[in-house]
Design a protein around this motif. Sequence first.
Motif, mmCIF file in Angstrom:
data_model
loop_
_atom_site.group_PDB
_atom_site.id
_atom_site.type_symbol
_atom_site.label_atom_id
_atom_site.label_comp_id
_atom_site.label_asym_id
_atom_site.label_seq_id
_atom_site.Cartn_x
_atom_site.Cartn_y
_atom_site.Cartn_z
ATOM 1 N N TYR A 151 0.807 -1.195 -0.217
ATOM 2 C CA TYR A 151 0.107 -0.062 0.221
ATOM 3 C C TYR A 151 1.079 1.026 -0.471
ATOM 4 O O TYR A 151 1.620 1.461 1.113
ATOM 5 N N PHE A 152 0.615 2.211 -0.767
ATOM 6 C CA PHE A 152 1.253 3.700 -1.166
ATOM 7 C C PHE A 152 0.671 4.536 -1.235
ATOM 8 O O PHE A 152 -0.635 4.682 -1.631
ATOM 9 N N ASP A 153 0.118 5.209 0.395
ATOM 10 C CA ASP A 153 -0.528 5.598 0.205
ATOM 11 C C ASP A 153 -0.175 7.299 -0.800
ATOM 12 O O ASP A 153 -1.644 8.297 -0.933
ATOM 13 N N ASP A 154 1.165 7.841 -1.064
ATOM 14 C CA ASP A 154 1.568 9.004 -1.679
ATOM 15 C C ASP A 154 0.424 8.934 -3.481
ATOM 16 O O ASP A 154 0.415 9.400 -3.904
ATOM 17 N N LEU A 155 1.081 7.254 -3.675
ATOM 18 C CA LEU A 155 0.318 7.333 -5.243
ATOM 19 C C LEU A 155 -1.234 7.707 -4.882
ATOM 20 O O LEU A 155 -1.844 7.679 -5.657
ATOM 21 N N GLU A 156 -2.324 7.069 -3.951
ATOM 22 C CA GLU A 156 -3.667 6.741 -3.762
ATOM 23 C C GLU A 156 -3.560 8.752 -3.576
ATOM 24 O O GLU A 156 -4.797 8.722 -4.012
ATOM 25 N N GLN A 157 -3.087 9.089 -2.815
ATOM 26 C CA GLN A 157 -3.542 11.018 -3.168
ATOM 27 C C GLN A 157 -2.995 11.309 -4.222
ATOM 28 O O GLN A 157 -3.710 12.276 -4.880
ATOM 29 N N ALA A 158 -2.281 11.411 -5.280
ATOM 30 C CA ALA A 158 -2.007 11.100 -6.430
ATOM 31 C C ALA A 158 -3.471 11.136 -7.259
ATOM 32 O O ALA A 158 -3.209 11.651 -8.469
ATOM 33 N N VAL A 159 -3.983 10.021 -7.497
ATOM 34 C CA VAL A 159 -5.113 9.551 -8.478
ATOM 35 C C VAL A 159 -6.077 10.726 -7.903
ATOM 36 O O VAL A 159 -6.700 11.006 -8.771
ATOM 37 N N GLY A 271 -3.683 0.854 -11.800
ATOM 38 C CA GLY A 271 -5.013 0.233 -10.530
ATOM 39 C C GLY A 271 -5.692 1.117 -9.840
ATOM 40 O O GLY A 271 -7.409 1.087 -9.230
ATOM 41 N N ALA A 272 -4.986 2.162 -8.724
ATOM 42 C CA ALA A 272 -5.998 2.868 -7.980
ATOM 43 C C ALA A 272 -6.829 3.666 -9.305
ATOM 44 O O ALA A 272 -8.017 4.388 -8.195
ATOM 45 N N LEU A 273 -6.008 4.217 -10.258
ATOM 46 C CA LEU A 273 -7.665 5.145 -11.020
ATOM 47 C C LEU A 273 -8.798 4.326 -11.239
ATOM 48 O O LEU A 273 -9.591 4.794 -11.208
ATOM 49 N N THR A 274 -8.488 3.351 -12.170
ATOM 50 C CA THR A 274 -9.703 2.581 -12.773
ATOM 51 C C THR A 274 -10.624 1.338 -12.165
ATOM 52 O O THR A 274 -11.555 1.356 -12.369
ATOM 53 N N ILE A 275 -9.415 0.792 -9.841
ATOM 54 C CA ILE A 275 -10.156 0.686 -9.260
ATOM 55 C C ILE A 275 -10.319 1.825 -8.132
ATOM 56 O O ILE A 275 -9.997 1.439 -7.297
ATOM 57 N N PRO A 276 -10.660 2.733 -7.928
ATOM 58 C CA PRO A 276 -10.973 3.788 -6.978
ATOM 59 C C PRO A 276 -11.006 3.149 -5.740
ATOM 60 O O PRO A 276 -12.439 2.353 -5.144
#
Length: 491
Positions: A151-159, A271-276
Amino acid sequence: MEQDYIKLIFGLKLKQIRSERGLSLFGLSKLSGMSKSYLNEIEKGKKYPKPDKIALLSEHLDVPYDDMVSLKLDKNLAPIGEILQSKLLKEIPLELFGIQESTMIDIISNAPVKVTAFISTIIEIARNYNFSKESFYLASVRSFQEANNNYFDDLEQAVIKFAKTYQINLNEKISTQELEDVLTEEYGYTINNDELSAHIELENLRSIFVPKTKTLLITKSIDDSQRAFIYAKELAYNYLNIKERLYTFSWIKFENFDEVLNNFYASYFAGALTIPRQSFVNDIKNLFEQKQFNAKDFNATLFKYNGSPESIYQRLTNILPKDFNLNNLFFLRFSHRKNSNLFYLNKELHLAKQQSPRANENNEHYCRRWASLKVLEEISKNDSEHAFDIQISNYPEENTQYLVLASATKDPFRSDRFRSIAIGIKLNTQLRRKVNFLDHKSLKKIDVGVTCERCSIQNCDVRQVLATRLASKEKEAKTAAVVKQITERYS
């Protein structure tokens, strides 16, 4: 030759000679007249002594001057020299795991014989199993994922920021056309859907990106969710300002570790963008709250998002540790050819190091009771679009159980080929708190092994071969027991 390498080699040789003479740093300091701290800096490869200092060390340690300054190493240090000279330590992403290069050098210099034996073993294993540089990089990324519970929160927030910037509604199914519009209008891409199909040699490639003209060539054989994933990865490279990247998908080869790591970052972003996350977490919560597992609801979730079933399962490895505190899980991807008895494990992730199953390089037969293999057998016989299974896999040998969900789909690039993806979550108190259907009678519990060769399950109707490895292990145990009895009798 780099000065750093010369310093390191001299330091290693000095430490080896000092140790062979039975001298401490304090002792060598008294003998040579040099300070203990200065000698310590030399041995760590941080300083290189002037010629007069080397002459003093040569005299007091009774070693020829030329031997002291020579870069030639004896057999105990030679493998370490090769590693230092090849810059392997710079290739290993030590910083990802909070390790400094100097710390690694200290470990090497403190136990050169043991480290040399370890390195030689690793090299031998690599040769025997054809372990390439690419495999090493991929293993490093996998370890990085495991260390961070994937799990990488910086990438989740970037999305989330990306969606706000380009007014993409993460509460609705992501539109492939919407992603293409951002690529073409914001980043100047040109999409070519015809070129790849004209080359039979490129049948396994999904896309090629040509940076000079910003042309993205995509094969026609992919479905909408696969196209959306490719677009999302390209958006990640641009939005995250990633320069070191791969230009083909799937990859042909890696030039350096940054390309591998950035490929993972882009895939995670896609993945985080297509599956929010938030929407997906709510779906899984609803699924877990049911008293009886509903396969239709799970299948609906699989196809609710603009992502392949594999992307959905991969996304589970992100949100289960973070949002459900379920860290003990594994992810597997198998491939299988119709009418074949062979199953290949070509992708795996383990968020707890001790988990089974794992890849086996000894050509052993994976347990046919695994959900991963059963869905592959089902889809290859029925020729359906999707096969699904759920079970509790009980490992009697390890006294552990996993809730396993597995799906199989056709390989879009090769006829009569199929692949399965599975996620296994360790059955423990935490899982019981989160999942209500674990004790329902409809959920089957199956005793499983890892491979037939190592399995002790009796009268297994799907066993492929005898438990030869297990028999050999039992024989060794009996031999050891008899030796122990005799030793005790004569002691």
